[in-house]
Design a protein around this motif. Sequence first.
Motif, PDB file in Angstrom:
ATOM      1  N   ILE A 163      -2.091 -15.686 -30.620  1.00 38.47           N
ATOM      2  CA  ILE A 163      -2.936 -15.905 -31.799  1.00 38.47           C
ATOM      3  C   ILE A 163      -3.391 -17.348 -31.877  1.00 38.47           C
ATOM      4  O   ILE A 163      -4.562 -17.636 -32.165  1.00 38.47           O
ATOM      5  CB  ILE A 163      -2.171 -15.499 -33.074  1.00 38.47           C
ATOM      6  N   GLY A 164      -2.480 -18.288 -31.634  1.00 44.58           N
ATOM      7  CA  GLY A 164      -2.882 -19.690 -31.642  1.00 44.58           C
ATOM      8  C   GLY A 164      -3.935 -19.982 -30.596  1.00 44.58           C
ATOM      9  O   GLY A 164      -4.879 -20.746 -30.835  1.00 44.58           O
ATOM     10  N   GLY A 165      -3.816 -19.352 -29.424  1.00 39.82           N
ATOM     11  CA  GLY A 165      -4.805 -19.558 -28.373  1.00 39.82           C
ATOM     12  C   GLY A 165      -6.163 -18.986 -28.722  1.00 39.82           C
ATOM     13  O   GLY A 165      -7.200 -19.611 -28.470  1.00 39.82           O
ATOM     14  N   VAL A 166      -6.186 -17.787 -29.315  1.00 43.82           N
ATOM     15  CA  VAL A 166      -7.461 -17.177 -29.696  1.00 43.82           C
ATOM     16  C   VAL A 166      -8.181 -18.014 -30.746  1.00 43.82           C
ATOM     17  O   VAL A 166      -9.396 -18.274 -30.654  1.00 43.82           O
ATOM     18  CB  VAL A 166      -7.229 -15.741 -30.208  1.00 43.82           C
ATOM     19  N   LEU A 167      -7.446 -18.463 -31.773  1.00 38.36           N
ATOM     20  CA  LEU A 167      -8.063 -19.294 -32.809  1.00 38.36           C
ATOM     21  C   LEU A 167      -8.536 -20.631 -32.245  1.00 38.36           C
ATOM     22  O   LEU A 167      -9.583 -21.157 -32.647  1.00 38.36           O
ATOM     23  CB  LEU A 167      -7.067 -19.524 -33.949  1.00 38.36           C
ATOM     24  N   PHE A 168      -7.777 -21.180 -31.310  1.00 38.96           N
ATOM     25  CA  PHE A 168      -8.181 -22.437 -30.687  1.00 38.96           C
ATOM     26  C   PHE A 168      -9.460 -22.253 -29.869  1.00 38.96           C
ATOM     27  O   PHE A 168     -10.358 -23.102 -29.886  1.00 38.96           O
ATOM     28  CB  PHE A 168      -7.050 -22.940 -29.790  1.00 38.96           C
ATOM     29  N   ILE A 169      -9.556 -21.138 -29.162  1.00 39.58           N
ATOM     30  CA  ILE A 169     -10.741 -20.873 -28.352  1.00 39.58           C
ATOM     31  C   ILE A 169     -11.980 -20.734 -29.228  1.00 39.58           C
ATOM     32  O   ILE A 169     -13.045 -21.295 -28.936  1.00 39.58           O
ATOM     33  CB  ILE A 169     -10.518 -19.592 -27.517  1.00 39.58           C
ATOM     34  N   VAL A 170     -11.850 -20.016 -30.327  1.00 41.12           N
ATOM     35  CA  VAL A 170     -13.008 -19.787 -31.196  1.00 41.12           C
ATOM     36  C   VAL A 170     -13.370 -21.034 -31.979  1.00 41.12           C
ATOM     37  O   VAL A 170     -14.551 -21.370 -32.136  1.00 41.12           O
ATOM     38  CB  VAL A 170     -12.724 -18.608 -32.141  1.00 41.12           C
ATOM     39  N   ASP A 171     -12.357 -21.751 -32.475  1.00 47.41           N
ATOM     40  CA  ASP A 171     -12.615 -22.883 -33.374  1.00 47.41           C
ATOM     41  C   ASP A 171     -12.907 -24.174 -32.615  1.00 47.41           C
ATOM     42  O   ASP A 171     -13.938 -24.815 -32.819  1.00 47.41           O
ATOM     43  CB  ASP A 171     -11.403 -23.081 -34.283  1.00 47.41           C
TER      44      ASP A 171
ATOM     45  N   VAL B  74       6.468 -12.809 -37.269  1.00 49.46           N
ATOM     46  CA  VAL B  74       6.708 -14.235 -37.510  1.00 49.46           C
ATOM     47  C   VAL B  74       5.838 -15.081 -36.572  1.00 49.46           C
ATOM     48  O   VAL B  74       5.281 -16.109 -36.981  1.00 49.46           O
ATOM     49  CB  VAL B  74       8.201 -14.560 -37.318  1.00 49.46           C
ATOM     50  N   GLY B  75       5.698 -14.649 -35.326  1.00 54.41           N
ATOM     51  CA  GLY B  75       4.829 -15.374 -34.405  1.00 54.41           C
ATOM     52  C   GLY B  75       3.376 -15.350 -34.846  1.00 54.41           C
ATOM     53  O   GLY B  75       2.668 -16.362 -34.729  1.00 54.41           O
ATOM     54  N   PHE B  76       2.934 -14.221 -35.369  1.00 54.57           N
ATOM     55  CA  PHE B  76       1.566 -14.129 -35.889  1.00 54.57           C
ATOM     56  C   PHE B  76       1.379 -15.068 -37.080  1.00 54.57           C
ATOM     57  O   PHE B  76       0.350 -15.745 -37.196  1.00 54.57           O
ATOM     58  CB  PHE B  76       1.270 -12.683 -36.302  1.00 54.57           C
ATOM     59  N   THR B  77       2.369 -15.124 -37.941  1.00 57.42           N
ATOM     60  CA  THR B  77       2.275 -15.995 -39.119  1.00 57.42           C
ATOM     61  C   THR B  77       2.208 -17.458 -38.718  1.00 57.42           C
ATOM     62  O   THR B  77       1.378 -18.225 -39.219  1.00 57.42           O
ATOM     63  CB  THR B  77       3.476 -15.749 -40.045  1.00 57.42           C
ATOM     64  N   VAL B  78       3.077 -17.864 -37.793  1.00 59.69           N
ATOM     65  CA  VAL B  78       3.086 -19.258 -37.346  1.00 59.69           C
ATOM     66  C   VAL B  78       1.790 -19.598 -36.616  1.00 59.69           C
ATOM     67  O   VAL B  78       1.224 -20.685 -36.792  1.00 59.69           O
ATOM     68  CB  VAL B  78       4.310 -19.520 -36.445  1.00 59.69           C
ATOM     69  N   GLY B  79       1.285 -18.677 -35.819  1.00 60.95           N
ATOM     70  CA  GLY B  79       0.063 -18.944 -35.070  1.00 60.95           C
ATOM     71  C   GLY B  79      -1.180 -19.002 -35.917  1.00 60.95           C
ATOM     72  O   GLY B  79      -2.174 -19.636 -35.537  1.00 60.95           O
ATOM     73  N   SER B  80      -1.146 -18.353 -37.091  1.00 60.59           N
ATOM     74  CA  SER B  80      -2.346 -18.287 -37.921  1.00 60.59           C
ATOM     75  C   SER B  80      -2.272 -19.116 -39.193  1.00 60.59           C
ATOM     76  O   SER B  80      -3.285 -19.295 -39.867  1.00 60.59           O
ATOM     77  CB  SER B  80      -2.615 -16.829 -38.322  1.00 60.59           C
ATOM     78  N   VAL B  81      -1.091 -19.645 -39.534  1.00 63.95           N
ATOM     79  CA  VAL B  81      -0.964 -20.373 -40.795  1.00 63.95           C
ATOM     80  C   VAL B  81      -1.631 -21.737 -40.730  1.00 63.95           C
ATOM     81  O   VAL B  81      -2.006 -22.307 -41.774  1.00 63.95           O
ATOM     82  CB  VAL B  81       0.522 -20.514 -41.185  1.00 63.95           C
ATOM     83  N   ALA B  82      -1.783 -22.283 -39.537  1.00 71.17           N
ATOM     84  CA  ALA B  82      -2.424 -23.595 -39.390  1.00 71.17           C
ATOM     85  C   ALA B  82      -3.562 -23.488 -38.389  1.00 71.17           C
ATOM     86  O   ALA B  82      -3.490 -24.037 -37.289  1.00 71.17           O
ATOM     87  CB  ALA B  82      -1.415 -24.642 -38.952  1.00 71.17           C
ATOM     88  N   PRO B  83      -4.626 -22.758 -38.726  1.00 70.37           N
ATOM     89  CA  PRO B  83      -5.747 -22.608 -37.779  1.00 70.37           C
ATOM     90  C   PRO B  83      -6.416 -23.946 -37.503  1.00 70.37           C
ATOM     91  O   PRO B  83      -6.561 -24.792 -38.381  1.00 70.37           O
ATOM     92  CB  PRO B  83      -6.701 -21.650 -38.513  1.00 70.37           C
TER      93      PRO B  83
ATOM     94  N   ALA C 187       0.446 -27.053 -33.239  1.00 73.75           N
ATOM     95  CA  ALA C 187       1.527 -26.569 -34.100  1.00 73.75           C
ATOM     96  C   ALA C 187       2.078 -25.242 -33.577  1.00 73.75           C
ATOM     97  O   ALA C 187       3.295 -25.074 -33.417  1.00 73.75           O
ATOM     98  CB  ALA C 187       1.023 -26.410 -35.531  1.00 73.75           C
ATOM     99  N   SER C 188       1.198 -24.274 -33.307  1.00 73.16           N
ATOM    100  CA  SER C 188       1.657 -22.973 -32.833  1.00 73.16           C
ATOM    101  C   SER C 188       2.206 -23.058 -31.418  1.00 73.16           C
ATOM    102  O   SER C 188       3.245 -22.458 -31.100  1.00 73.16           O
ATOM    103  CB  SER C 188       0.516 -21.959 -32.897  1.00 73.16           C
TER     104      SER C 188
END
Length: 538
Positions: free
Chosen positions: A344-352, A469-478, A483-484
């Motif tokens: 999730i952290g990687g996907v958000l990083f790629i898009v953002d 929990v991994g999804f929450t940590v990966g998405s709580v700080a987009p 951080a993730s």
Amino acid sequence: MKEVMSVEAEGGQAPLPLPVQGGGGTTRPDLQHRAMKILRAREAYNGYDEEVGEKPPRFEVWGWYLYEFCSYFVLTVLIPIVFPLIISQLQQLPPDSLQDWNKNHQGLICSQKETHLYLKLTSHTIRTSTGSKYSSLEWTSIAWATGLAIAAPVLGFLSFHLDGHFPKLITAAATGVGVFFCLPAGFFKVTAIFIPYIAGIVAASTVASAAHTHHLGLMIRSFTGPILKKSQFATRQGVSSWLSLYATAAGCLGSALISAFTYHMLRELNTNEHDLMSLWVVSIFSGLIWLVGVLHVFTATSRTTDSISFASKLHPFSIFKYPHAIGALAGVFLSSFTTMAIFIGGVLFIVDHLCIKPLHLLYYWLMYFLFPIVSLPLLQPMQHMIKMNSVKMQMVGFILSLLSSGFGFYFGHNHWKWGHILVLGAVQSTSTGILHAFGRVLVLDCAPSGKEGAFSIWFAWMRAAGLCVGFTVGSVAPGHVRASFGAAFCTAIVGIVVLLFGNISDVGGAVAAGHVRDDSDQRSSTVPALDSKDSSRV
């Protein structure tokens, strides 16, 4: 032979006839002894058949693979990707959100549609009656946790019936409930309704995963027999890793199918309106694919394990008597957390942060879900060649996650090329497949006969909890990929430490569970009543 026939006809209940004189006048004093051995061998074989049943036919194994293909994507694509996107379409962005994004991303050229989609996912636009604000990703986390809370008591109750006579009924019922909540995902255009939707799907998926894992335990025991010698444990290890690896590869293929369909429907979204229809179709299609997996119920052979005493209310907690199993569960939770936080952290990083072409996001998804189809089957001969057990294979998975998360953390402020993204997807997808496949095997190695269901419920729940929990940590700080990725890096180190110093062993767990005995123990032979000389004669 006349005396042997009389013994077999009487079933061992009548006294054996006395030794008789042979044609040459010599006695045969060992006849009674050998006849008793033959009877005990027959009883051993009969007990083996009643407890284990027939070896699983090919269509049963393929049916088990089919269910993994039709259900693995639920917690890897449907919940973490599709439903947050559906929820985001109900949100209205603040008027200055796009200007703020442009200020923080100077020099990046992104399409307006891509920017709107990211902002709808990450902006705190969902207001509750208490005044709190949540993003679509955080709303999904809340619903996911709700589903886990619902699943916990249900799994405890169903553990008796999983180890009893209703595992196939549980699989069919849980799948039906999950499919039911997939179908009306876009019917009510209200954000709050997605809490019960997602919670129902998560709870149903967790129950179905427990039943699916329980069936794997029974198939492994049917392939290898109830008790093996220590020197024969490699046989069980080969069968269990073969089944789990190929099933995980089939599940990744299903996830690739749903992710590609999700990308296709994202292109149809209208960013100027509340467009739920495109992504609603994905949810309906996912539910129908999940429903196809029920065919496994008809291909599965009915097997009953040892009788369960329903008076024992502690049956769901019997796993706490086995330290190796507790360590295996810790590894399952840590590995699920690590892999989902990186994904999730990687996907958000790629898009953002990277603002890559949307087509390259599809390439990343396909690499992530398709590469294990090649890499995982190749691991089995390599595993046997270098003689690595389930614990060591999990350590390999954690090391691969260390590499990918460490790479992402160190180069978190750099602008990646899409080739780097594909390499990251290939490495991390292999890590995810290894950790899932061998974590499941390790838990089942520690599960005694007749308690596979009690152990499977813990595996399913801990895996779903780790992913949540991994999804929450990966998405709580987009936007803050370090951080993730940093959290995933630390968790992978903890996982390696647990496996190294937690006194976890697949052989030790199998010995404690009664699957393996010392080579010197006479009870550990396949037919315990015969020695090697007489077994060939039977």
